[in-house]
Design a protein around this motif. Sequence first.
Motif, PDB file in Angstrom:
ATOM      1  N   ARG A   1     -13.162  -1.275   1.595  1.00 18.87           N
ATOM      2  CA  ARG A   1     -12.016  -1.109   0.697  1.00 18.87           C
ATOM      3  C   ARG A   1     -12.377  -0.648  -0.741  1.00 18.87           C
ATOM      4  NH1 ARG A   1      -9.355  -5.739   0.610  1.00 18.87           N
ATOM      5  NH2 ARG A   1      -8.446  -5.338   2.567  1.00 18.87           N
TER       6      ARG A   1
ATOM      7  N   THR B   1       2.316  -0.294  13.357  1.00 16.33           N
ATOM      8  CA  THR B   1       2.108  -1.565  13.014  1.00 16.33           C
ATOM      9  C   THR B   1       0.688  -2.014  12.716  1.00 16.33           C
ATOM     10  OG1 THR B   1       4.104  -2.115  14.529  1.00 16.33           O
ATOM     11  CG2 THR B   1       2.224  -4.011  14.094  1.00 16.33           C
TER      12      THR B   1
ATOM     13  N   ASP C   1      -0.230  -0.376   9.246  1.00 17.67           N
ATOM     14  CA  ASP C   1       0.345  -1.346   8.336  1.00 17.67           C
ATOM     15  C   ASP C   1      -0.136  -2.719   7.955  1.00 17.67           C
ATOM     16  OD1 ASP C   1       2.367  -0.654   6.185  1.00 17.67           O
ATOM     17  OD2 ASP C   1       3.701  -2.061   7.209  1.00 17.67           O
ATOM     18  N   GLU C   2      -0.233  -3.406   9.060  1.00 18.23           N
ATOM     19  CA  GLU C   2      -0.587  -4.753   8.829  1.00 18.23           C
ATOM     20  C   GLU C   2      -2.107  -4.869   8.477  1.00 18.23           C
ATOM     21  OE1 GLU C   2       0.052  -6.713  12.440  1.00 18.23           O
ATOM     22  OE2 GLU C   2       2.057  -6.926  12.236  1.00 18.23           O
ATOM     23  N   ARG C   3      -2.840  -3.984   8.780  1.00 18.46           N
ATOM     24  CA  ARG C   3      -4.369  -4.160   8.282  1.00 18.46           C
ATOM     25  C   ARG C   3      -4.643  -3.436   7.140  1.00 18.46           C
ATOM     26  NH1 ARG C   3      -7.975  -6.394  11.905  1.00 18.46           N
ATOM     27  NH2 ARG C   3      -7.050  -7.261  13.757  1.00 18.46           N
TER      28      ARG C   3
ATOM     29  N   LEU D   1      -2.364  -0.643   5.133  1.00 25.21           N
ATOM     30  CA  LEU D   1      -1.391  -0.254   4.043  1.00 25.21           C
ATOM     31  C   LEU D   1      -0.283  -1.094   3.381  1.00 25.21           C
ATOM     32  CD1 LEU D   1      -0.924   3.217   6.224  1.00 25.21           C
ATOM     33  CD2 LEU D   1      -2.002   2.993   4.390  1.00 25.21           C
ATOM     34  N   ARG D   2       0.323  -1.734   4.290  1.00 25.03           N
ATOM     35  CA  ARG D   2       1.181  -2.785   3.527  1.00 25.03           C
ATOM     36  C   ARG D   2       2.380  -2.072   3.070  1.00 25.03           C
ATOM     37  NH1 ARG D   2      -0.858  -7.812   5.887  1.00 25.03           N
ATOM     38  NH2 ARG D   2      -3.215  -7.723   5.343  1.00 25.03           N
ATOM     39  N   THR D   3       3.028  -1.380   3.820  1.00 20.64           N
ATOM     40  CA  THR D   3       4.231  -0.651   3.215  1.00 20.64           C
ATOM     41  C   THR D   3       5.638  -1.536   3.737  1.00 20.64           C
ATOM     42  OG1 THR D   3       4.710   0.748   5.105  1.00 20.64           O
ATOM     43  CG2 THR D   3       3.231   1.578   3.513  1.00 20.64           C
ATOM     44  N   GLY D   4       5.458  -2.186   4.696  1.00 19.09           N
ATOM     45  CA  GLY D   4       6.539  -2.849   5.347  1.00 19.09           C
ATOM     46  C   GLY D   4       7.628  -2.012   5.890  1.00 19.09           C
TER      47      GLY D   4
ATOM     48  N   VAL E   1       5.195   4.577   7.320  1.00 16.73           N
ATOM     49  CA  VAL E   1       3.677   4.060   7.523  1.00 16.73           C
ATOM     50  C   VAL E   1       2.724   5.461   7.554  1.00 16.73           C
ATOM     51  CG1 VAL E   1       2.193   2.916   8.938  1.00 16.73           C
ATOM     52  CG2 VAL E   1       4.140   1.890   8.484  1.00 16.73           C
TER      53      VAL E   1
ATOM     54  N   TYR F   1      -0.284   6.833   5.351  1.00 21.08           N
ATOM     55  CA  TYR F   1      -1.549   6.863   5.793  1.00 21.08           C
ATOM     56  C   TYR F   1      -2.497   8.266   5.810  1.00 21.08           C
ATOM     57  CZ  TYR F   1      -5.080   6.963   9.869  1.00 21.08           C
ATOM     58  OH  TYR F   1      -6.233   7.405  10.683  1.00 21.08           O
TER      59      TYR F   1
ATOM     60  N   ARG G   1       1.845   6.956  -0.671  1.00 21.99           N
ATOM     61  CA  ARG G   1       2.438   5.415  -0.541  1.00 21.99           C
ATOM     62  C   ARG G   1       3.249   4.575  -1.562  1.00 21.99           C
ATOM     63  NH1 ARG G   1      -2.474   1.393  -0.242  1.00 21.99           N
ATOM     64  NH2 ARG G   1      -3.576   2.965   1.107  1.00 21.99           N
TER      65      ARG G   1
END
Length: 307
Positions: free
Chosen positions: A39, A261, A264-266, A268-271, A277, A281, A306
Motif C-alpha cells: 500500500r 464488495t 471496497d472491504e479490502r 477502497l473503504r467507500t461504504g 466503488v 477503483y 474516491r
Amino acid sequence: MTWLPVLAGAALILFVLRDIFHTLWHPTRHGGLSRLVMRQVWRLSTHHGDRWRPAGLSGPLGMLVVVAVWALTVAVGWALVYWPYMPDGFSYASGLTPAEHAGPIDALYISLVTLATLGLGDIAPTAGWLRVLAPIEALVGFVLLSATVAWLLGIYPALARRRALALRLSHVRRSRVTAEALDSAGGAALLDGLSSELSTVTVDFLQYAESYYFYDGDENTSLPGQLGYAAGLADEAARARHPDVRLSASVLHTALRDLATVLDERFLRTGGPPERVFAAYAADHGRSGAGTGPGRGDGGGAGSGRP
C-alpha cells in the motif's frame, strides 16, 4: 539478560513467518506487513504517476520490497538469537580473533550466511542447541525462496485473467453491440461468460490481494476502466424481453456486486454502492470509471474520484 534479545529475535521470526503464511497460503486473510508495504509503495507511486504508473513499476517494486523486508527481518531476528552467545558458542576460522568478531554485525553476518545457505564455515556454531538452530534457519531461508517463487507464479496468472476480462469487455464495447443484438440467446451467453470471468477475478482479489496494486497501462486491458461499461451492459440487459437475457443480467449484477464488495472491504473503504466503488477503483488507478450500455455510445464518461 541474554534472554531479552533472544525473545525479541524469536518474536521477529514468528511475525515474518506468520506474515508469509497469511500472504501466500491462507486464502481468506493476508499478512499485515506485506499489505502495508504494498500500500505504501502504491501511494508513493501516486506522487510519481507520470514516471511510475505508465511503466507499471509499483506492483513489481512493491513485491520486491516485501521480499526484501521478509528476508532482512528474518535475518535480524536470528542475529538477535545468536548475538548473546558470541563468541563462546561459536568456533572461528584461523586468522579470526573471536573477541573482535562477536558484535551485532558479526551476528547478522552469520545469520545472512546461514539464511542464504552459503555455509562459508568461517564462523560456525559449536553449542549443541545452536548447531540445531542454524540448520532450521537454513530451512526457513529455503522456505522463503520457495514462497517467493510461488507468489510470482500465482500472482501473474491472476493479473493475466484480470486483463483478459478487461480486454473482453473492451471488445464488446468497441463492437458497439446494440440493445437488439443483446436481446437474444447469444446476448445471454455473452453475459454468462462475463459473469463467470468476473467471479474468477473476484476470487483472485481474495487470494492475491497484492494484484490490486499492479497498474495496467493499456486502456483496453485495464479493468478499472471497463467496469463502468459492464455495469451499463447489465442494466441494459435487465430491460430485455428475452427471459434468458434478463436472468443472465441478474447474475451479472450479482457478480458485479460481489466484486465491488471485495474491492471496497479490502482496498477502497467507500461504504457506497457498486457504482461508487467502481468509480473509486477507476480513480485510484487513474482511469475514467463511468461507462454506457449498448445503444448509448461507445462507453466511457468522466469518472469520479474516491470520496
